[in-house]
Design an enzyme around this catalytic site. Structure first.
Site, PDB file in Angstrom:
ATOM      1  N   CYS A 194      87.798  40.858  58.872  1.00  0.00           N
ATOM      2  CA  CYS A 194      86.841  40.511  59.927  1.00  0.00           C
ATOM      3  C   CYS A 194      87.485  39.437  60.795  1.00  0.00           C
ATOM      4  CB  CYS A 194      85.550  39.980  59.291  1.00  0.00           C
ATOM      5  SG  CYS A 194      84.374  39.306  60.477  1.00  0.00           S
ATOM      6  N   CYS A 221      88.051  43.931  66.916  1.00  0.00           N
ATOM      7  CA  CYS A 221      86.889  43.926  66.036  1.00  0.00           C
ATOM      8  C   CYS A 221      87.099  44.904  64.874  1.00  0.00           C
ATOM      9  CB  CYS A 221      85.662  44.337  66.843  1.00  0.00           C
ATOM     10  SG  CYS A 221      84.154  44.402  65.882  1.00  0.00           S
TER      11      CYS A 221
HETATM   12  N1  DGL Z   1      84.109  41.144  65.243  1.00  0.00           N
HETATM   13  C1  DGL Z   1      83.361  41.534  64.068  1.00  0.00           C
HETATM   14  C2  DGL Z   1      84.331  42.138  63.044  1.00  0.00           C
HETATM   15  O1  DGL Z   1      85.502  41.842  63.022  1.00  0.00           O
HETATM   16  C3  DGL Z   1      82.603  40.371  63.473  1.00  0.00           C
HETATM   17  C4  DGL Z   1      81.456  39.896  64.323  1.00  0.00           C
HETATM   18  C5  DGL Z   1      80.370  40.920  64.509  1.00  0.00           C
HETATM   19  O2  DGL Z   1      79.652  41.240  63.538  1.00  0.00           O
HETATM   20  O3  DGL Z   1      80.252  41.421  65.608  1.00  0.00           O
HETATM   21  O4  DGL Z   1      83.921  42.935  62.244  1.00  0.00           O
END
Ligand code: DGL
Length: 272
Positions: free
Chosen positions: A187, A76
């Site tokens: 992301c 993440c």
């Molecule tokens: N996994 C999150 C990121 O890469 C995107 C999804 C979320 O907002 O939890 O920032």
């Protein structure tokens, strides 16, 4: 617990998006055993505060550690931006996030020194990519944009078509006028939208996939510490989620391009 190189790599994400990172790791390191935790009960992280995301990230890492992993990967980008220092200070195992590899990948790709970053609101607000890029090269110019609607679009399976393209144009328009030659997809979900993003930005802009860059970093760390798994193994990744597994399995299929064989919900209160 397995010993040495055969121990799994642990990966966590706020939910499903980290499967793009799983895919990249499997491509780069086909022999590794993988354990993935998706915090589907508490997703999204991308709009939450640093203290909340860090609290969740500590719990997620502790869960992976209990599974006997040899390394933790923060798939993440939001957790990587807000929590990696805390996690590194707290847990005694190698921890790989998305920001450093993504920034390095972008720096080696850019020719004109103008780099764009797109990510969740919390990642952009943290300034993590900008800070890291500037610390590697202080002359680099960085332009950022958050694209909050990209996450739900991808989870709905809307990867192309007019609506998606209009939204992409609206988010990316300001970056187009900045003459960037490199764009970091900061992301987990954004690699799924590469087609649309490329169509809007033009073919001359290099898209840097932080997950793919992280897979290169992971390989390098495992090789240099002698903990790479050289034995051929065909084990399927094990997926754990904090809410019902059905939606994860269904959407996950699209992310990974194949069925997810082991998906389990962790017991409530497992963090306690
Ligand atoms: N996994 C999150 C990121 O890469 C995107 C999804 C979320 O907002 O939890 O920032």
């Amino acid at each position: 617990l397995k010993s040495g190189a055969k121990r799994p790599i642990g990966i966590f994400d706020s939910g499903i998006g980290g499967l793009t990172v799983v895919k990249a790791i499997r491509r780069m390191l086909p022999n590794e055993n993988l354990i993935y935790f998706g915090d589907t009960a508490r997703v999204p992280y991308g709009t939450k505060s640093a203290s909340t995301v860090t609290r969740f990230s500590i719990e997620n890492t502790a869960f992976l550690l209990k599974q006997g992993v040899k390394m933790a990967v923060i798939a993440c980008n939001t957790s990587s931006s807000l929590s990696i220092d805390t996690l590194r200070g707290r847990f005694g195992l190698p921890i790989v996030g998305m920001i450093e590899p993504g920034a390095r990948g972008a720096l080696s790709a850019t020719r004109n020194g103008r780099i764009g970053v797109i990510a969740t609101p919390s990642t952009i607000k943290s300034g993590a990519y900008v800070k890291y890029l500037k610390c590697l090269d202080k002359n680099i110019k960085v332009f950022s944009a958050s694209c909050p609607l990209f996450v739900p679009l991808v989870e709905e399976g809307w990867l192309d078509g007019k609506i998606v393209s209009d939204i992409a144009k609206r988010y990316l328009g300001p970056l187009r006028s900045k003459k960037i030659d490199t764009l970091i997809l900061g992301c987990t979900h954004y690699p799924m939208l590469k087609g649309v993003i490329r169509a809007v930005m033009g073919r001359s802009v290099v898209l840097v996939d932080s997950g793919e860059e992280a897979a290169v970093t992971i390989k390098r760390i495992l090789e240099s510490s002698g903990s790479i798994n050289n034995e051929r193994s065909k084990t399927e990744p094990k997926f754990y989620v904090s809410d019902d597994p059905e939606k994860f399995s269904e959407v996950g299929r699209r992310f990974l391009g194949g069925r997810l064989k082991h998906v389990k919900r962790i017991r409530d209160g497992v963090y306690a």
